[in-house]
Write an enzyme that holds these catalytic residues in place. Structure first.
Site, PDB file in Angstrom:
ATOM      1  N   ASP A 130       1.175  -4.477   2.184  1.00  0.00           N
ATOM      2  CA  ASP A 130       0.001  -4.096   1.377  1.00  0.00           C
ATOM      3  C   ASP A 130       0.396  -2.998   0.406  1.00  0.00           C
ATOM      4  O   ASP A 130       1.254  -2.167   0.695  1.00  0.00           O
ATOM      5  CB  ASP A 130      -1.197  -3.621   2.180  1.00  0.00           C
ATOM      6  CG  ASP A 130      -1.904  -4.747   2.901  1.00  0.00           C
ATOM      7  OD1 ASP A 130      -2.408  -5.644   2.220  1.00  0.00           O
ATOM      8  OD2 ASP A 130      -1.950  -4.680   4.133  1.00  0.00           O
ATOM      9  N   THR A 131      -0.241  -2.980  -0.728  1.00  0.00           N
ATOM     10  CA  THR A 131       0.190  -2.218  -1.877  1.00  0.00           C
ATOM     11  C   THR A 131      -1.024  -1.783  -2.687  1.00  0.00           C
ATOM     12  O   THR A 131      -2.097  -2.338  -2.534  1.00  0.00           O
ATOM     13  CB  THR A 131       1.097  -3.121  -2.749  1.00  0.00           C
ATOM     14  OG1 THR A 131       2.160  -3.599  -1.940  1.00  0.00           O
ATOM     15  CG2 THR A 131       1.664  -2.388  -3.929  1.00  0.00           C
TER      16      THR A 131
END
Length: 764
Positions: free
Chosen positions: A571-572
């Site tokens: 996740d970013t």
């Protein structure tokens, strides 16, 4: 609409079946546009033995549309056995009784109506536009008040995911213009359908409120308009972070100052995705120089942890690959060093000024947004039992209660860390008090990072690389990131006329998925830290190589295995910013998998990334683990130039989704004419189960996840061709973009922040 074999009727039968004459129903295309339906024409779809016989079967009578005599689309339903077979009790218990439904086609239609709108029956609904209302006009031959009413339907598209006792998915594409749809047949004599008009209206509004909205302008699937501004623009996944960036711009800060300020705030407010324990990549457009700069802010593996030691540690865990939690996947965090480099080269304010808003929010507290609260709740289960201060730092009670939507969260430890960085610069993090605390904690708890790893860390300025796609120069950063996968896919796709094939058509999706598989084979073999592996960048991005690889695509069936081309030797968060001088920043930053490794040094207020999980343990592999090496990286910022001028800064978050997402939002704009907001809100696909730089091999074609807005006819056609088609919610990343438009010679920034996250695009 490839839903089944149609039957047509021309005269009424003894059961009172509504009739009509016409030349046949033609299928609507992927956009819900229909062709060639005669006035009053009846069409009927039957799916094997799933439906009963006679009046219990499904049929619809369409009159001509108001605006176009030929406007009518096919409508198909797929129900499990026993539904609408003439048995008034065939629908789930209680429903038929509550609606007074009896046997026959009228029973079926109202059952179908209930399916549209009753979520309690286990039906997921995705509606783009729908208007239904019952008319006080009998549409049957009986005329006794006990038969089905006329229903006026005007819709662009309805998608229904049927679960819990119903067996498949249904797509209905109706044109806005049907004057009347007549459905007749007997229902229970105890009640007239006229009594159910309020229910129909109620269900209609429920469907609209639970899914799409009715927009006057733009595509009906877009959840918001583009945001327009002249002087500055910031787009992030958290509205408060966007406002922080805008405030910095108004104080005289540059686009880079705004990006750093917003990024620091995101690390506080969205710790489920990013923070100063992670890495950062960015592309910066300098308006003064009309030039793009790239920065690789990724960290390296511990110098004191050899391959043999890593393998021995994995043997203790009975693992062949590096785990996502604990000490083993931790590499040096590169974000703070990248901030310092960016601010030194392009900033107008002091680093302390950029970090001040995040420090303020960390001390005062802020309300947690809905989606972030959802992901935050997984933390205690994932990181239970790991050494460090996770519970102390990221729960409200120090025991496991994570903040729910609206709960106020504070992080005094992070405020102290950010203040030290603001006052003393990057050296506070990499050479001073913070590095000392990390070194001591790691030695006491079996970690491998040492102060020397921090002292030797440096970000790298690099030149973005590009390919030209239909006149647009698309820029990405070279490995150790995966940005060039976007360029390789676009090179392959340029040999296909996607516009003619149609957005979301089976042909388009099949071609794009197959192109992705081909590129993923190269990605798995060649993408790595260029300091440790020779990357054949020129060959991988050449049009000749793309033409060679394009030949591997079979238009009729998916590839089960794909090998890398023969070449001689998560996740970013994503955000973007633009300022009044025309400078633009495309920035992406991440802890990799969710919040990261689970390791939080007491008193520092942030979690370390787990990016080292992406090393391969296969000897001889370009991405094989080694001390002091940067792992393969998924986070990629994107930038597009047109005719030598900036056109768009953009990015899509989400691990391996990112190159696939980049390709989709770009083709949505370039090939299919969507605006910058629509390009992000449009439904996406993601192919998984492919070759990976960590050593996994695709053996049976992998599988493709589709969002619910992908037409069911496309889903069925992909299945027929041999794709493993699945449905997924939430796995398609998050998108932000800033586009540059010229209006009467004046620059206008056009911002977008998609609706899958809590974000905001704002300007002034």
């Amino acid at each position: 609409m490839a839903l089944g074999a149609p039957r047509f009727f021309g005269e009424a039968d003894s059961s009172g079946v509504a009739v009509g004459d016409g030349d046949g129903v033609s299928d609507g295309d992927a956009e819900g546009v229909s062709k060639g339906c005669g006035e009053g024409e009846l069409f009927f779809f039957r799916f094997g033995d799933a439906l009963g016989d006679g009046v219990g079967e499904v049929f619809f009578l369409f009159e001509e549309g108001d605006g176009d005599p030929s406007s009518a689309d096919g409508v198909g339903f797929f129900f499990d056995k026993g539904v609408a077979d003439g048995d008034g009790d065939s629908f789930p218990r209680g429903v038929a009784d509550s609606f007074g439904l009896g046997a026959g086609v009228g029973d079926f239609f109202f059952v179908a109506t209930a399916v549209f709108f009753l979520r309690g029956l286990g039906v997921g609904v995705g509606v783009e536009k729908i208007f239904l209302r019952a008319l006080p006009r009998d549409c049957s031959a009986a005329g006794d008040g006990t038969t089905a009413e006329a229903i006026t339907a005007s819709a662009i598209r309805i998608l229904i995911n049927i679960v819990n006792g119903l067996t498949d998915q249904v797509a209905i594409s109706l044109n806005a213009g049907f004057r009347t749809s007549c459905i007749s047949g007997n229902i229970s004599a105890m009640t007239s359908l006229r009594a159910f008009v309020p229910f129909v209206i109620l269900f209609s509004f429920c469907a609209i409120s639970s899914a799409q909205v009715d927009r006057i302008t733009g595509k009906n699937f877009a959840m918001r308009s583009e945001v327009l501004a002249r002087h500055g623009m910031v787009c992030t996944s958290v509205p408060a972070a966007t406002q922080v960036g805008i405030d910095i711009l108004k104080k005289g800060g540059s686009a880079v100052d705004a990006a750093i300020a917003a990024n620091a705030t995101l690390g506080l407010m969205e710790p489920v995705s990013n923070g100063i324990g992670g890495d950062l990549f960015a592309i910066v457009y300098s308006a003064k120089e009309n030039k793009l700069y790239g920065i690789n802010g990724s960290g390296r593996s511990p110098l004191g942890l050899s391959y043999e030691q890593m393998k021995a540690e994995l043997d203790k865990l009975n693992r062949k690959t590096i785990p996502p939690q604990g000490m083993l996947p931790i590499s040096v965090p590169g974000t703070v060093a990248a901030w310092a480099e960016l601010q030194k080269k392009f900033g107008k304010l002091k680093l302390a000024d950029d970090l001040a808003p995040a420090i303020h929010y960390a001390e005062e507290g802020f309300p947690v947004t809905e989606l972030i609260a959802y992901y935050w709740a997984f933390g205690p289960r994932l990181y239970k039992g790991l050494p460090g201060a996770f519970l102390e730092t990221y729960t409200l009670d120090g025991k496991g209660r994570t903040p729910a939507k609206g709960d106020i969260f504070k992080n005094a430890a992070l405020a102290k860390t950010l203040r030290l960085i603001g006052e003393k610069g990057r050296d506070a993090f990499y050479r001073g008090e913070i590095a000392d605390k990390i070194d001591n904690f790691m030695q006491q708890n079996g970690g491998f990072l040492r102060k020397v790893d921090f002292e030797k860390h440096a970000s790298t300025w690099i030149d973005p690389v590009s390919t030209n796609y239909r006149g647009y120069d698309v820029f990405e950063l070279p490995p150790n990131g995966q940005g060039i996968a976007t360029l390789q896919i676009l090179n392959i796709l340029e040999g296909f006329d996607l516009k003619t094939m149609g957005r979301n058509s089976p042909e388009t999706l099949h071609t794009m998925i197959e192109a992705k598989k081909i590129v993923w084979a190269d990605r798995a073999k060649y993408y790595a830290d260029p300091a440790f592996a020779k990357i054949p960048l020129t060959k991988l991005l050449s049009t000749e190589y793309a033409a060679e690889r394009r030949k591997l695509i079979d238009p009729n069936r998916p590839a089960k295995t794909v090998g890398a081309g023969k070449i001689d030797h998560g996740d970013t968060i994503y955000m973007c910013a633009a300022d009044d001088e025309g400078n633009m920043v495309s920035l992406i930053q991440s802890n990799y998998r969710g919040m990261g490794s689970g390791i939080v040094v007491p008193g520092l207020g942030f979690m370390f990334q787990d990016r080292g999980e992406l090393f391969s343990m296969e000897p001889g592999h370009a991405n094989v683990y080694a001390p002091g090496k940067r792992p393969f990286h998924t986070i990629i910022p994107g930038f597009v130039m047109k005719d030598g001028k900036p056109w768009e800064a953009f990015g899509v978050m989400g691990g391996g989704m990112q190159p696939q997402g980049h390709v989709q939002v770009l083709t949505n704009q370039i090939d299919f004419g969507l605006n910058v907001q629509e390009a992000g809100d449009a439904s996406r696909w993601q192919h998984e189960g492919d070759n990976e730089p960590t050593g996994e091999k695709m053996e049976n074609g992998g599988y493709v996840n589709l969002e619910s807005g992908i037409p069911a006819e496309t889903q069925r056609e992909l299945k027929k061709r041999g794709h493993d088609v699945r449905l997924d919610v939430g796995g398609y990343g998050g998108y932000q973009a800033i586009k540059v438009e010229m209006h009467d010679g004046q620059r206008v920034y056009v911002g977008a922040s998609e609706s899958r996250k809590d974000g905001q695009a704002a300007g002034y």
